[in-house]
Scaffold this active site. Sequence first.
Site, PDB file in Angstrom:
ATOM      1  N   HIS A   1      51.595  81.355  19.906  1.00 23.70           N
ATOM      2  CA  HIS A   1      52.155  82.361  19.015  1.00 23.70           C
ATOM      3  C   HIS A   1      51.331  83.628  19.098  1.00 23.70           C
ATOM      4  CE1 HIS A   1      54.557  83.777  15.648  1.00 23.70           C
ATOM      5  NE2 HIS A   1      53.448  84.351  15.205  1.00 23.70           N
TER       6      HIS A   1
ATOM      7  N   ASP B   1      59.687  81.217   3.977  1.00 23.67           N
ATOM      8  CA  ASP B   1      59.081  82.318   4.729  1.00 23.67           C
ATOM      9  C   ASP B   1      60.118  83.388   5.028  1.00 23.67           C
ATOM     10  OD1 ASP B   1      56.963  83.628   6.380  1.00 23.67           O
ATOM     11  OD2 ASP B   1      58.458  83.277   7.931  1.00 23.67           O
TER      12      ASP B   1
ATOM     13  N   ARG C   1      58.521  90.984   1.614  1.00 24.91           N
ATOM     14  CA  ARG C   1      57.271  91.679   1.941  1.00 24.91           C
ATOM     15  C   ARG C   1      57.544  92.935   2.753  1.00 24.91           C
ATOM     16  NH1 ARG C   1      54.585  87.411   5.264  1.00 24.91           N
ATOM     17  NH2 ARG C   1      53.016  88.992   5.668  1.00 24.91           N
TER      18      ARG C   1
ATOM     19  N   SER D   1      52.462  82.561   6.756  1.00 29.44           N
ATOM     20  CA  SER D   1      53.765  82.796   7.380  1.00 29.44           C
ATOM     21  C   SER D   1      53.772  82.286   8.822  1.00 29.44           C
ATOM     22  CB  SER D   1      54.061  84.306   7.327  1.00 29.44           C
ATOM     23  OG  SER D   1      55.141  84.652   8.146  1.00 29.44           O
TER      24      SER D   1
ATOM     25  N   LYS E   1      55.555  78.253  10.202  1.00 30.76           N
ATOM     26  CA  LYS E   1      56.633  78.147  11.190  1.00 30.76           C
ATOM     27  C   LYS E   1      56.217  77.272  12.367  1.00 30.76           C
ATOM     28  CE  LYS E   1      57.003  82.542  10.719  1.00 30.76           C
ATOM     29  NZ  LYS E   1      57.269  83.983  10.733  1.00 30.76           N
TER      30      LYS E   1
END
Length: 445
Positions: free
Chosen positions: A92, A171, A178, A193, A197
Amino acid sequence: MIEVFEGAIALRAYDLILKKREGGVYTQDEIRFLISGYTAGGIPDYQMAAWAMAVFFRGMNEEETTALTRAIVESGEQVDLSPIPGIKLDKHSTGGVGDTTTLVLAPLVAAAGGKMAKMSGRGLGHTGGTLDKFEAIPGFKVEIERERFIEIVNRVGAAVIGQSGNLAPADKKLYALRDVTATVDSIPLIASSVMSKKIAAGAEAIVLDVKAGDGAFVKTVEEAGRLARLLVKIGRGMGRQVVAIITGMEQPLGYAVGNALEVKEAVATLKGSGPADLTELCLVLGSELLLMSGLAGDRETGRKELESLVRSGAALERFKEMVQAQGGDPGALDDPDRLPRARRLVDVISPGAGFVQSLKAEQIGVASTILGAGREKKDSPVDPAVGIVLVKKIGDRVEKGEPLAVLHVNDEGRLQQAQGMVLDAYRVGNERVESPPLIHGKVID
Ligand code: URA
Ligand code: CA
């Protein structure tokens, strides 16, 4: 909504907002109350918005952030990847400009025997989305049945699909909130967050690319280091292997920014002729994955293995297999004419001579979005053909009248604005400057 927990003390969102505003530390139950209440609709947006702002200013400790991550994971589906033997790998990035890494890393690590069952997102704002990039390959599908997704990972070693709608729904809601309340760039909120995931998607060993710099959510290396340490701790706390690499996003990664343009750049990288920074990053991230999955005994061996897979052509071959398995045209990887192409190429010319001092990544990302490569709204379509190919990067010498970048344009109406932005993103001066460092550090434990 009022929920009653042990000890029969009724929790109220108001009291919890106040508690954080005054610098208090939440219990797990309090966090679970907030997240489950918000997901179910019992706690309204305006209270969660105030909560997010209180967290922004007061922060959360490691235990609170882990509890928040767990509550977000538990708000939806948790993907079962057990039909895939071996350690399930994931990567990620916290978001950058021209970050072509996944297109290279997934087939590269698969060619080494790794298993990457990857769920990715679409681009929003100035950062491009991995799904949009894969979809620039004609026929490539990212909406795939779960069984078929698992079958492809077992056979090919890698597959990339869209994130299931019910993955971490808390999320999804919270991120949207946000985004419009100036609370995105809070370290605990970003950390929970990102990790929720990855964990809900079933990853067991995760390499994180935490970006620092102009084009990233966090602008300084210190802040990125804090985020990286927190991400690793949350992952460990939830029983996953996690390594975080802190990398520079002072300028875009590689030269290509835009979907089909980045596919071409990925192909070049898999052939061994890609940009040095993108190649290096893929080797660094890839060798961490090989180490965590036990496919390499140490990083150096892992790296050598990956380099040899590029040299032999096995890595590119694996990319073609992956494309074919997901319905795409593997021939488009050999013949760029089969990839979407923009109608017009326009140079951005340097008005003076010197060295490139800086190259604002975020602004290049925005210019690429203006050309149509990214989306301004959640559901707007992207143009796979358009984008920007940088010619000069930080430290490069440029002569007056030489191109700094080339715009790939379909919509003439957007050309002028994008051209102005790209020109403005470059600062050219007399001083000789070094290219900024790519790798700033690493967090293992
Ligand atoms: N990426 C995410 O997934 N979440 C954030 O909060 C920021 C970046
Ligand atoms: Ca790139």
